[in-house]
Design an enzyme around this catalytic site. Sequence first.
Site, PDB file in Angstrom:
ATOM      1  N   ASP A 181       0.824  -1.211   0.000  1.00 27.32           N
ATOM      2  CA  ASP A 181       0.000   0.000   0.000  1.00 27.32           C
ATOM      3  C   ASP A 181       0.862   1.266   0.000  1.00 27.32           C
ATOM      4  OD1 ASP A 181      -2.704   1.201   0.426  1.00 27.32           O
ATOM      5  OD2 ASP A 181      -1.792   1.935   2.269  1.00 27.32           O
TER       6      ASP A 181
ATOM      7  N   GLU B 111       1.457  -0.523  -5.121  1.00 28.18           N
ATOM      8  CA  GLU B 111       0.493   0.537  -5.411  1.00 28.18           C
ATOM      9  C   GLU B 111       1.294   1.762  -5.823  1.00 28.18           C
ATOM     10  OE1 GLU B 111      -3.065   3.397  -3.928  1.00 28.18           O
ATOM     11  OE2 GLU B 111      -1.547   2.788  -2.498  1.00 28.18           O
TER      12      GLU B 111
HETATM   13  C1  NOJ Z   1      -4.316   3.260  -0.770  1.00 28.94           C
HETATM   14  C2  NOJ Z   1      -5.533   2.409  -0.609  1.00 28.94           C
HETATM   15  O1  NOJ Z   1      -5.837   1.801  -1.838  1.00 28.94           O
HETATM   16  C3  NOJ Z   1      -6.631   3.316  -0.095  1.00 28.94           C
HETATM   17  O2  NOJ Z   1      -7.873   2.680  -0.129  1.00 28.94           O
HETATM   18  C4  NOJ Z   1      -6.250   3.773   1.284  1.00 28.94           C
HETATM   19  O3  NOJ Z   1      -7.209   4.691   1.740  1.00 28.94           O
HETATM   20  C5  NOJ Z   1      -4.865   4.445   1.286  1.00 28.94           C
HETATM   21  N1  NOJ Z   1      -3.897   3.731   0.513  1.00 28.94           N
HETATM   22  C6  NOJ Z   1      -4.331   4.580   2.689  1.00 28.94           C
HETATM   23  O4  NOJ Z   1      -3.920   3.337   3.183  1.00 28.94           O
END
Ligand code: NOJ
Length: 575
Positions: A236, A296
């Site tokens: 993430d 991500e």
């Molecule tokens: C990216 C995630 O996909 C999202 O849903 C989340 O709110 C943020 N990171 C914070 O962890």
Amino acid sequence: MTKIPAFAGAAALAALAALALAAPGTLAQAPPPPPADPHEWWKHEVIYEIYPRSFADTNDDGIGDLNGITSKLDYLQELGVGAIWITPCFPSPQVDFGYDVSDYEQIDPMYGTLANFDRLVAEGKKRGIRVILDLVVNHTSDQHKWFQESRSSKGSPKRDWYIWRDGKADGQPPNNWLALFGTPAWKLDPATGQYYYHFFYPEQPDLNWRNPEVEKAILDVSRYWYERGAAGFRLDAVDTLYEDPKLRDNPVVAGTDKFGRPKHDEIYDRRLPEVHDALKKLRKVADEHGAVLVGETWTSDIAELKRYYGNGDEVQLPMNFMFAMVNALSAPAFRKQIALIEEAGVWPVYVIGNHDIVRSWNRYGDGINNDAIAKVLASLYLTLRGTPVMYYGEELGMENNDPKTQDEVKDPIGVLGWPVEKGRDGERTPMQWDARQHAGFSRVKPWLPVPASARKRNVGVETADPASILNLYKRLLALRRSNEALREGEYVPLVPDDPNVLAYLRRTKGSAVLVALNMSASLPTLRDPLAGQGLKATTGRVLLGTTLAANQTIPLDAIPLRPFEVVIADVGPGR
Ligand code: NOJ
Ligand code: CA
């Protein structure tokens, strides 16, 4: 955004491919390509993202659970995916619906138990479906025991696990940084009179990755899940791991954001180069367990995306969100994005939707031809060279279902930013299984409402309709698996100036597949798309089409296309 002449890369690739295939007659004798490396399964499987709250509810609380996912593995196997990525299912106060983790080594009781997880892994294995978890590396929940200890006193052994600072002399926060989710990035904690830093919600304090104990703790978490059977992690928010040690103010630039705050150039709180050291360490542990890391990695800069691969020693699958940033169907725009990533010489990872952005059915749809457009998009990202990451419900053409009033909003950013920012509830609604009440997701009222369209747009109805989006996905996934060129072949762009049709070849030494996607409502004819490619076929055999039947023979000198038509044809040697 990196600027290069639009089609330079495409032309160079085509020239290279033509050289490699100088003598068409040699095609049939060419040795078969080496078999795909079994250790690199992620290169030939499709990953399917599951938002666990919204997939299938088996204990009648209106919230999905791990047993729900297990109960749908047969569906996923039939669909043809090779791995599922489950967004965080660990204990959490659910402020950010799981992205605020309060215990990294347990399952949240609302989702089940560790035994349920073990069963999911075991049942997945029987069906060739691996389980990828979501590792929230940048922050924890403020309810995590690490943070509870950290906030308890300035002298706490865990104080330095998070980022604590005194405010300025005038009582202002340590610097001007802004949290992504609409608040300042610093929160004053009365217990010690210091501020802590949070890139996301105040309930998500940032870990201090400069502290080796933090790094070790997160590496240990990854080890723990690999040993329990996880096949990898989606990492993430990797670009937020490190902050400027001097905490310098970000420059303020022109304009305001959707929360009405002045815009910042985030040079000191994002994309710091130290992240690559952390990724190398995470990768080392992953390699020890044959696991995959999916990043991500939101960026529109290919050079930046490329850095996440390291020298093959960081993230195997950094997600390329370029398609998700194109909000309309456009052959030239997609062609350009593909050329950029192909030129980068990396293994691409294509994404058209996820739990943070409006559903692809709405984003690319023109309001009239959304189903046909959804099929074109599916045919694009599932036939390109690379690993596609699907989002649950994409295969049904699920639509966004935004809250109608502020009172209905569950996602805190939607409450704060209403009505400009409605939050992310709309793209997170329950999976639509059948035509029953609540779309067969749950027997009770689900945590988010299903749209009225769920009565027609669901797994049950679409399974029975040969022309459905679902059946197209199934055919595409089956074709990818069985067709060597689509799985392993190089990407060769065709008709580089066509404003409506995106066409390309996927080809190995012994096989070639033509993909032609009409991205318009007009009736173009593709003329001689394979000219100069050194292929001797004059006709193609349809492998999959939205109008043409499989195995139909088509002439290759002129291929007339209907609005939004998809034609995928074998154009290899011997015809
Ligand atoms: C990216 C995630 O996909 C999202 O849903 C989340 O709110 C943020 N990171 C914070 O962890
Ligand atoms: Ca449940």
